[in-house]
Write a protein that holds these residues in place. Structure first.
Motif, mmCIF file in Angstrom:
data_model
loop_
_atom_site.group_PDB
_atom_site.id
_atom_site.type_symbol
_atom_site.label_atom_id
_atom_site.label_comp_id
_atom_site.label_asym_id
_atom_site.label_seq_id
_atom_site.Cartn_x
_atom_site.Cartn_y
_atom_site.Cartn_z
ATOM 1 N N GLU A 184 0.914 -1.164 -0.022
ATOM 2 C CA GLU A 184 -0.003 0.093 0.064
ATOM 3 C C GLU A 184 0.916 1.286 0.049
ATOM 4 O O GLU A 184 0.354 2.265 -0.591
ATOM 5 C CB GLU A 184 -0.822 0.014 1.230
ATOM 6 C CG GLU A 184 -2.094 -1.055 1.215
ATOM 7 C CD GLU A 184 -3.145 -0.867 0.127
ATOM 8 O OE1 GLU A 184 -3.597 0.314 0.377
ATOM 9 O OE2 GLU A 184 -3.816 -1.886 -0.532
ATOM 10 N N MET A 185 2.052 1.435 0.709
ATOM 11 C CA MET A 185 3.112 2.372 0.709
ATOM 12 C C MET A 185 3.436 2.782 -0.607
ATOM 13 O O MET A 185 3.776 4.029 -0.864
ATOM 14 C CB MET A 185 4.057 1.921 1.577
ATOM 15 C CG MET A 185 3.841 2.002 3.092
ATOM 16 S SD MET A 185 3.621 3.462 3.634
ATOM 17 C CE MET A 185 3.514 3.231 5.612
ATOM 18 N N ALA A 186 3.371 1.809 -1.489
ATOM 19 C CA ALA A 186 3.763 2.229 -2.918
ATOM 20 C C ALA A 186 2.742 2.552 -3.643
ATOM 21 O O ALA A 186 2.946 3.098 -4.819
ATOM 22 C CB ALA A 186 4.407 0.747 -3.748
ATOM 23 N N ASN A 187 1.557 2.693 -3.255
ATOM 24 C CA ASN A 187 0.469 3.260 -4.034
ATOM 25 C C ASN A 187 -0.424 3.966 -2.961
ATOM 26 O O ASN A 187 -1.685 3.759 -2.664
ATOM 27 C CB ASN A 187 -0.268 1.975 -4.659
ATOM 28 C CG ASN A 187 -1.665 2.503 -5.411
ATOM 29 O OD1 ASN A 187 -1.251 3.525 -6.063
ATOM 30 N ND2 ASN A 187 -2.446 1.739 -5.504
ATOM 31 N N ILE A 188 -0.128 5.237 -2.730
ATOM 32 C CA ILE A 188 -0.954 5.999 -1.590
ATOM 33 C C ILE A 188 -1.847 6.821 -2.505
ATOM 34 O O ILE A 188 -1.612 7.450 -3.415
ATOM 35 C CB ILE A 188 -0.009 7.270 -0.913
ATOM 36 C CG1 ILE A 188 1.206 6.556 -0.312
ATOM 37 C CG2 ILE A 188 -0.612 7.961 0.043
ATOM 38 C CD1 ILE A 188 2.223 7.338 0.291
ATOM 39 N N THR A 189 -3.025 6.600 -1.721
ATOM 40 C CA THR A 189 -4.482 7.191 -2.630
ATOM 41 C C THR A 189 -5.021 8.130 -1.469
ATOM 42 O O THR A 189 -4.968 7.849 -0.257
ATOM 43 C CB THR A 189 -5.199 6.415 -3.081
ATOM 44 O OG1 THR A 189 -5.961 5.617 -1.920
ATOM 45 C CG2 THR A 189 -4.652 5.371 -4.127
ATOM 46 N N PRO A 190 -5.849 9.058 -1.791
ATOM 47 C CA PRO A 190 -6.646 9.923 -0.912
ATOM 48 C C PRO A 190 -7.434 8.771 0.074
ATOM 49 O O PRO A 190 -7.500 9.191 1.257
ATOM 50 C CB PRO A 190 -7.521 10.796 -1.602
ATOM 51 C CG PRO A 190 -6.832 10.924 -2.935
ATOM 52 C CD PRO A 190 -6.300 9.677 -3.054
ATOM 53 N N GLU A 191 -7.653 7.644 -0.458
ATOM 54 C CA GLU A 191 -8.484 6.867 0.267
ATOM 55 C C GLU A 191 -7.776 5.952 1.424
ATOM 56 O O GLU A 191 -8.340 5.722 2.547
ATOM 57 C CB GLU A 191 -9.329 5.657 -0.543
ATOM 58 C CG GLU A 191 -10.486 6.146 -1.250
ATOM 59 C CD GLU A 191 -9.886 7.042 -2.383
ATOM 60 O OE1 GLU A 191 -8.965 6.798 -2.864
ATOM 61 O OE2 GLU A 191 -10.592 7.875 -2.742
ATOM 62 N N ASN A 192 -6.524 5.599 1.160
ATOM 63 C CA ASN A 192 -5.640 4.868 1.891
ATOM 64 C C ASN A 192 -4.596 5.698 2.863
ATOM 65 O O ASN A 192 -4.006 5.322 3.420
ATOM 66 C CB ASN A 192 -4.997 3.797 1.353
ATOM 67 C CG ASN A 192 -3.878 4.188 0.391
ATOM 68 O OD1 ASN A 192 -3.440 5.244 0.345
ATOM 69 N ND2 ASN A 192 -3.288 3.122 -0.444
ATOM 70 N N SER A 193 -4.814 6.970 2.423
ATOM 71 C CA SER A 193 -3.749 7.999 3.177
ATOM 72 C C SER A 193 -3.943 7.985 4.936
ATOM 73 O O SER A 193 -2.889 7.835 5.649
ATOM 74 C CB SER A 193 -3.862 9.358 2.763
ATOM 75 O OG SER A 193 -4.899 10.071 2.814
ATOM 76 N N ALA A 194 -5.092 7.966 5.206
ATOM 77 C CA ALA A 194 -5.412 8.082 6.860
ATOM 78 C C ALA A 194 -4.877 6.810 7.520
ATOM 79 O O ALA A 194 -4.196 6.815 8.371
ATOM 80 C CB ALA A 194 -6.854 8.399 7.119
ATOM 81 N N PRO A 195 -5.455 5.576 7.038
ATOM 82 C CA PRO A 195 -4.892 4.348 7.544
ATOM 83 C C PRO A 195 -3.287 4.062 7.319
ATOM 84 O O PRO A 195 -2.843 3.801 8.528
ATOM 85 C CB PRO A 195 -5.598 3.372 6.864
ATOM 86 C CG PRO A 195 -6.090 3.882 5.653
ATOM 87 C CD PRO A 195 -6.345 5.399 5.922
ATOM 88 N N LEU A 196 -2.983 4.564 6.294
ATOM 89 C CA LEU A 196 -1.576 4.511 6.282
ATOM 90 C C LEU A 196 -0.665 5.292 7.342
ATOM 91 O O LEU A 196 0.512 4.873 7.654
ATOM 92 C CB LEU A 196 -0.756 4.657 4.946
ATOM 93 C CG LEU A 196 -1.232 3.446 3.795
ATOM 94 C CD1 LEU A 196 -0.737 4.090 2.409
ATOM 95 C CD2 LEU A 196 -0.490 2.383 4.277
#
Length: 397
Positions: A184-196
């Motif tokens: 997931e770290m290699a594909n940051i999106t607005p949707e996964n930015s908060a959980p990452l």
């Protein structure tokens, strides 16, 4: 004096590759008895051979963590009944239902009722960790796993008699979380930015909460930059990519609470750091290296002013932000044990000391400074006299 004839070799035994996960974690030979091996029955822990520990379609130990508070036996497992009344329908439903992960439920309950209050003394931030963080975790398994891992380490700290069991639980959850989060770290999106972002923050606490050991300098170990530090420096990338999304989304209360406590006005250079800068500049002939060291010292100035001159309480973000801002070249100097870089980290230990009201940070400032002291030559040891006095570390004679 022992002779070679008195040395007795180890008794050979047949190795087992099909032992239960609990015996593998303890590194002992498993008897492979079913449905629960003799070792697990004797120690009162849930065996991965038991039906209540295995998951549907998978025997991986990452899928379930046993409770450290229950002595599970084949006759006393934790199955859920979908029907409250006995009968053929209820029995068939119960047989088809997945088991409750009692150990994981215990960890989540402990996080929301206890661990969540230990990250900050600010009521808004305490509420954020208690309510919003688990909610975000339900949207991302790697964040939820990190929550459970940190809760397990907190319980290991509170219950020393069961610490090994809780540490094993923490390792299972965090290892699984890392495998899920890394792609997931290699594909940051607005949707996964908060959980990452939360996963990176939780991983920082997890690494700090693990038992102290010699050779671990928190930021580097065995001539390598610490894995957790590489991970959280990725948080800077997340902030750059989704700054407004984070501040206006599910993390809004966290950023707004921190903003109210932060000093926004310019601050003068702290005299202690200016004295350090003067020493370092005299010892660095290259202009490029001097610029690196000077910028690293500058990044410590604001938290130094906050805690030492204005007597403000530091939050973890006030301290660890330094690790996000120092240039990568400085970290390379640290992993090579360069004395000037270690001296500067010695001053950073004073900031770490301000966080020792947190259970996961206890002992780190003294542990790190003592190891730096042992690495430095007598000439450079004199340079860290001020941090030594501030922390109360007593060097060996």
């Amino acid at each position: 004096m022992r002779t070679s004839t008195s040395v007795r070799g180890r008794r050979s035994h047949q190795k087992s590759r099909r032992g239960c996960q609990q015996c593998k974690l303890r590194k002992v030979k498993c008897g492979e008895e079913k449905p629960s091996c003799t070792n697990c029955t004797r120690h009162g822990v849930a065996c991965s051979f038991a039906p209540s520990v295995q998951t549907e379609g998978s025997s991986s130990h990452h899928d379930r963590s046993p409770s450290c508070n229950q002595a599970t036996t084949p006759q006393d497992n934790s199955r859920t009944m979908l029907s409250g009344s006995p009968g053929s329908d209820g029995q068939s439903q119960a047989a088809a239902a997945p088991d409750l992960a009692i150990g994981d439920l215990e960890l989540l309950h402990h996080f929301t009722t206890s661990t969540a209050y230990t990250f900050s003394r600010h009521p808004v931030l305490q509420s954020f960790w208690r309510v919003e963080v688990p909610q975000i975790g339900f949207t991302a398994p790697y964040t939820l796993r990190a929550i459970l891992a940190l809760s397990a380490l907190h319980l290991a700290n509170l219950r020393p008699d069961k610490s090994q069991c809780y540490i094993a639980q923490a390792n299972i959850h965090h290892d699984a979380a890392l495998k899920l989060a890394t792609p997931e770290m290699a594909n940051i999106t607005p949707e996964n930015s908060a959980p990452l972002f939360l996963f990176s923050a939780l991983s920082t606490f997890i690494w700090c909460a693990k038992p102290l050991k010699l050779g671990n300098f928190l930021l580097w170990e065995n001539h390598e930059i610490a894995g957790w530090l590489v991970l959280i420096r990725g948080t800077g990338t997340i902030l750059d990519f989704a700054d407004e999304t984070l501040k206006n989304g599910p993390l809004a209360s966290m950023f707004s609470a921190r903003a109210r406590n932060r000093m926004c006005e310019p601050v003068p250079p702290h005299q202690i750091l200016e004295n350090l800068r003067h020493l370092v500049m005299q010892d660095v002939p290259e202009a490029h290296m001097a610029q690196i060291y000077s910028s690293v010292i500058d990044e410590m100035n604001r938290p130094f002013i906050m805690c030492l001159d204005r007597n403000l309480r530091l939050e973890t973000s006030d301290v660890f932000i330094w690790l996000l801002r120092v240039p990568h070249e400085f970290l390379l100097l640290l992993k090579d044990y360069q004395p000037l870089a270690m001296v500067i980290v010695g001053y950073f230990c004073v900031l770490l000391h301000q966080l020792e009201w947190m259970w996961c940070m206890k002992g780190w400032s003294t542990h790190l400074l003592s190891q730096i002291y042992n690495q430095l030559s007598p000439a450079y040891r004199a340079w860290i006299r001020w941090p030594i006095e501030q922390i109360g570390f007593l060097p060996p004679r």
